[in-house]
Design a protein around this motif. Structure first.
Motif, PDB file in Angstrom:
ATOM      1  N   ASP A   1       6.623  46.692  14.575  1.00  0.00           N
ATOM      2  CA  ASP A   1       5.918  45.726  15.416  1.00  0.00           C
ATOM      3  C   ASP A   1       6.865  44.707  16.038  1.00  0.00           C
ATOM      4  O   ASP A   1       6.626  44.210  17.147  1.00  0.00           O
ATOM      5  N   THR A   2       7.962  44.396  15.350  1.00  0.00           N
ATOM      6  CA  THR A   2       8.938  43.440  15.880  1.00  0.00           C
ATOM      7  C   THR A   2      10.220  44.114  16.347  1.00  0.00           C
ATOM      8  O   THR A   2      11.070  43.461  16.966  1.00  0.00           O
ATOM      9  N   ASP A   3      10.379  45.400  16.032  1.00  0.00           N
ATOM     10  CA  ASP A   3      11.596  46.174  16.318  1.00  0.00           C
ATOM     11  C   ASP A   3      12.818  45.575  15.632  1.00  0.00           C
ATOM     12  O   ASP A   3      13.936  45.669  16.145  1.00  0.00           O
ATOM     13  N   LEU A   4      12.631  44.982  14.462  1.00  0.00           N
ATOM     14  CA  LEU A   4      13.741  44.401  13.722  1.00  0.00           C
ATOM     15  C   LEU A   4      14.153  45.324  12.573  1.00  0.00           C
ATOM     16  O   LEU A   4      13.306  45.834  11.834  1.00  0.00           O
ATOM     17  N   ALA A   5      15.458  45.537  12.448  1.00  0.00           N
ATOM     18  CA  ALA A   5      15.994  46.270  11.306  1.00  0.00           C
ATOM     19  C   ALA A   5      16.017  45.350  10.095  1.00  0.00           C
ATOM     20  O   ALA A   5      16.358  44.168  10.197  1.00  0.00           O
ATOM     21  N   VAL A   6      15.644  45.891   8.941  1.00  0.00           N
ATOM     22  CA  VAL A   6      15.610  45.131   7.691  1.00  0.00           C
ATOM     23  C   VAL A   6      16.866  45.475   6.888  1.00  0.00           C
ATOM     24  O   VAL A   6      17.152  46.648   6.639  1.00  0.00           O
ATOM     25  N   LEU A   7      17.605  44.445   6.488  1.00  0.00           N
ATOM     26  CA  LEU A   7      18.834  44.644   5.728  1.00  0.00           C
ATOM     27  C   LEU A   7      18.805  43.820   4.449  1.00  0.00           C
ATOM     28  O   LEU A   7      18.072  42.831   4.345  1.00  0.00           O
ATOM     29  N   ALA A   8      19.616  44.236   3.496  1.00  0.00           N
ATOM     30  CA  ALA A   8      19.789  43.492   2.255  1.00  0.00           C
ATOM     31  C   ALA A   8      21.218  42.987   2.146  1.00  0.00           C
ATOM     32  O   ALA A   8      22.157  43.619   2.631  1.00  0.00           O
ATOM     33  N   LEU A   9      21.375  41.839   1.531  1.00  0.00           N
ATOM     34  CA  LEU A   9      22.663  41.343   1.062  1.00  0.00           C
ATOM     35  C   LEU A   9      22.710  41.616  -0.425  1.00  0.00           C
ATOM     36  O   LEU A   9      21.803  41.202  -1.160  1.00  0.00           O
ATOM     37  N   GLN A  10      23.735  42.281  -0.901  1.00  0.00           N
ATOM     38  CA  GLN A  10      23.701  42.668  -2.309  1.00  0.00           C
ATOM     39  C   GLN A  10      25.093  42.947  -2.850  1.00  0.00           C
ATOM     40  O   GLN A  10      26.058  43.128  -2.104  1.00  0.00           O
ATOM     41  N   THR A  11      25.156  42.954  -4.167  1.00  0.00           N
ATOM     42  CA  THR A  11      26.363  43.291  -4.908  1.00  0.00           C
ATOM     43  C   THR A  11      26.013  44.396  -5.887  1.00  0.00           C
ATOM     44  O   THR A  11      24.922  44.410  -6.468  1.00  0.00           O
ATOM     45  N   TRP A  12      26.935  45.336  -6.054  1.00  0.00           N
ATOM     46  CA  TRP A  12      26.767  46.381  -7.052  1.00  0.00           C
ATOM     47  C   TRP A  12      27.657  46.055  -8.245  1.00  0.00           C
ATOM     48  O   TRP A  12      28.859  45.829  -8.090  1.00  0.00           O
ATOM     49  N   VAL A  13      27.050  46.009  -9.423  1.00  0.00           N
ATOM     50  CA  VAL A  13      27.765  45.764 -10.669  1.00  0.00           C
ATOM     51  C   VAL A  13      27.953  47.101 -11.375  1.00  0.00           C
ATOM     52  O   VAL A  13      26.982  47.818 -11.631  1.00  0.00           O
ATOM     53  N   LEU A  14      29.189  47.436 -11.680  1.00  0.00           N
ATOM     54  CA  LEU A  14      29.499  48.681 -12.384  1.00  0.00           C
ATOM     55  C   LEU A  14      30.103  48.328 -13.734  1.00  0.00           C
ATOM     56  O   LEU A  14      31.050  47.517 -13.801  1.00  0.00           O
ATOM     57  N   ARG A  15      29.571  48.940 -14.782  1.00  0.00           N
ATOM     58  CA  ARG A  15      30.164  48.802 -16.113  1.00  0.00           C
ATOM     59  C   ARG A  15      30.806  50.136 -16.445  1.00  0.00           C
ATOM     60  O   ARG A  15      30.128  51.138 -16.668  1.00  0.00           O
ATOM     61  N   SER A  16      32.142  50.119 -16.445  1.00  0.00           N
ATOM     62  CA  SER A  16      32.910  51.360 -16.568  1.00  0.00           C
ATOM     63  C   SER A  16      34.069  51.146 -17.534  1.00  0.00           C
ATOM     64  O   SER A  16      34.884  50.238 -17.326  1.00  0.00           O
ATOM     65  N   GLY A  17      34.128  51.975 -18.577  1.00  0.00           N
ATOM     66  CA  GLY A  17      35.248  51.911 -19.509  1.00  0.00           C
ATOM     67  C   GLY A  17      35.421  50.561 -20.160  1.00  0.00           C
ATOM     68  O   GLY A  17      36.551  50.141 -20.412  1.00  0.00           O
ATOM     69  N   GLY A  18      34.321  49.877 -20.435  1.00  0.00           N
ATOM     70  CA  GLY A  18      34.395  48.580 -21.083  1.00  0.00           C
ATOM     71  C   GLY A  18      34.685  47.425 -20.156  1.00  0.00           C
ATOM     72  O   GLY A  18      34.824  46.280 -20.606  1.00  0.00           O
ATOM     73  N   ARG A  19      34.784  47.687 -18.850  1.00  0.00           N
ATOM     74  CA  ARG A  19      35.060  46.626 -17.885  1.00  0.00           C
ATOM     75  C   ARG A  19      33.898  46.453 -16.921  1.00  0.00           C
ATOM     76  O   ARG A  19      33.126  47.387 -16.691  1.00  0.00           O
ATOM     77  N   THR A  20      33.787  45.259 -16.365  1.00  0.00           N
ATOM     78  CA  THR A  20      32.751  44.932 -15.392  1.00  0.00           C
ATOM     79  C   THR A  20      33.388  44.805 -14.017  1.00  0.00           C
ATOM     80  O   THR A  20      34.328  44.016 -13.825  1.00  0.00           O
ATOM     81  N   VAL A  21      32.879  45.589 -13.073  1.00  0.00           N
ATOM     82  CA  VAL A  21      33.414  45.651 -11.715  1.00  0.00           C
ATOM     83  C   VAL A  21      32.311  45.229 -10.746  1.00  0.00           C
ATOM     84  O   VAL A  21      31.190  45.748 -10.817  1.00  0.00           O
ATOM     85  N   LEU A  22      32.611  44.314  -9.838  1.00  0.00           N
ATOM     86  CA  LEU A  22      31.684  43.946  -8.767  1.00  0.00           C
ATOM     87  C   LEU A  22      32.137  44.604  -7.475  1.00  0.00           C
ATOM     88  O   LEU A  22      33.316  44.526  -7.117  1.00  0.00           O
ATOM     89  N   VAL A  23      31.196  45.236  -6.777  1.00  0.00           N
ATOM     90  CA  VAL A  23      31.493  45.834  -5.474  1.00  0.00           C
ATOM     91  C   VAL A  23      30.850  44.964  -4.401  1.00  0.00           C
ATOM     92  O   VAL A  23      29.626  44.941  -4.260  1.00  0.00           O
ATOM     93  N   ASP A  24      31.682  44.218  -3.694  1.00  0.00           N
ATOM     94  CA  ASP A  24      31.291  43.266  -2.656  1.00  0.00           C
ATOM     95  C   ASP A  24      30.550  42.073  -3.265  1.00  0.00           C
ATOM     96  O   ASP A  24      29.897  42.188  -4.305  1.00  0.00           O
ATOM     97  N   THR A  25      30.669  40.930  -2.592  1.00  0.00           N
ATOM     98  CA  THR A  25      30.136  39.703  -3.187  1.00  0.00           C
ATOM     99  C   THR A  25      29.239  38.910  -2.248  1.00  0.00           C
ATOM    100  O   THR A  25      29.051  37.701  -2.434  1.00  0.00           O
ATOM    101  N   GLY A  26      28.657  39.559  -1.249  1.00  0.00           N
ATOM    102  CA  GLY A  26      27.638  38.910  -0.450  1.00  0.00           C
ATOM    103  C   GLY A  26      28.140  37.773   0.417  1.00  0.00           C
ATOM    104  O   GLY A  26      29.321  37.696   0.770  1.00  0.00           O
TER     105      GLY A  26
END
Length: 302
Positions: free
Chosen positions: A56-81
């Motif tokens: 109805d508005t022709d607007l694309a909907v987007l999210a701002l987000q971060t992906w948290v990965l817990r791998s091998g006992g470590r915490t990794v953030l992918v992008d920080t918004g």
């Protein structure tokens, strides 16, 4: 884990948590993806709306987000918004934000001191904002123990050596000075090029075009695979029409080549594709038939 602003799933022995900083209509669909044409949006309205597009508005909907990965006992953030309190003239959604992203990270079980690695897939404003925090008027790293992995080509382009993107966008100087330079001053920045192995499961690879240093993060654990593609994709219509770039891509031909290459490999290797900004489900399977790509299914997590 179920929460309004988080969702999680597990691939192999890597836990993945999606933490959403914000989600909203962002721009007119064909301003965001200029060459897409009205027909691809209308023909796919039944599944693009309402999570990815508002007809109805022709607007694309987007999210701002971060992906948290817990791998091998470590915490990794992918992008920080986008971060809070930033001067982002000309970007109303990013300018002087006052959100509770750190509270949402905490709700996902992540304290700033828990973070071991921060990955910036590229150095645009909405991927580096929470790299830093305001400490009595000074920008300092938000994650005091983390290594910050920065694409060297982007650091060269958007830093002082590259004239802050050759001055093409005045905001690039602001972004670098409040979100990148403090990480260099603290000694936490790690510049990489071509590829960089984080651990036995996670590897960064160059995928230039959106920016000179745009990258993807590959996950391989057991029989499970995923690829975090950053801004190679802003909208699902770019899966259907991979030659169509977003309005933010700096090198159109190179960006389209990277997109086709990454989607083709994902289809062949059955990698879960994890974009940075999709407003609906956070990840999907891609299929390829006769050189054409399609969404094979959505991974919504729990």
């Amino acid at each position: 884990m179920t929460h309004e602003n988080t969702q999680s799933f597990v691939l192999g022995d890597v836990e993945i948590i999606r933490v959403i900083e914000g989600r909203a209509p962002f721009a007119a669909a064909r301003d965001l993806v200029p060459q897409s044409g009205a027909e691809v949006w209308k023909e796919n309205e039944d599944w693009l709306a309402p999570d990815h597009w508002q007809p109805d508005t022709d607007l694309a909907v987007l999210a701002l987000q971060t992906w948290v990965l817990r791998s091998g006992g470590r915490t990794v953030l992918v992008d920080t918004g986008a971060g809070n309190g930033r001067e982002r003239p000309g970007s109303p959604l990013f300018h002087q934000r006052r959100g509770d992203f750190m509270g949402r990270l905490a709700a996902a079980g992540v304290r700033p001191e828990d973070v071991d690695v921060v990955v910036n897939t590229h150095l645009h404003a909405d991927h580096v904002g929470w790299n830093t925090r305001d400490a009595d008027g000074e920008w300092v790293p938000a994650f005091p123990r983390a290594r910050y992995l920065l694409p060297a080509a982007d650091d060269a382009c958007f830093g002082p050596r590259g004239g802050y993107g050759d001055g093409a966008r005045p905001v690039d100087r602001l972004v670098y000075e409040d979100s990148i330079a403090p990480v260099h001053r603290s000694g936490q920045a790690v510049l990489w090029e071509d590829s960089h192995r984080i651990d036995a499961r996670l590897t960064l690879e160059a995928a230039p075009g959106h920016t000179p240093g745009s990258s993807v993060l590959r996950l391989e654990s057991g029989t499970d695979r995923a690829v975090f593609v950053g801004d190679l994709l802003h909208s699902p219509v770019q899966v259907l029409k991979p030659s169509c770039n977003s309005c933010f891509c700096m090198d159109a031909a190179q960006a389209a080549d990277s997109r086709r290459r990454i989607l083709g490999r994902a289809a062949q290797r059955r990698e879960l594709v994890v974009p940075a900004h999709f407003g609906g489900a956070g990840a999907f399977q891609v299929r390829e038939q006769n050189g054409r790509f399609s969404i094979g299914g959505w991974a919504s997590g729990s």
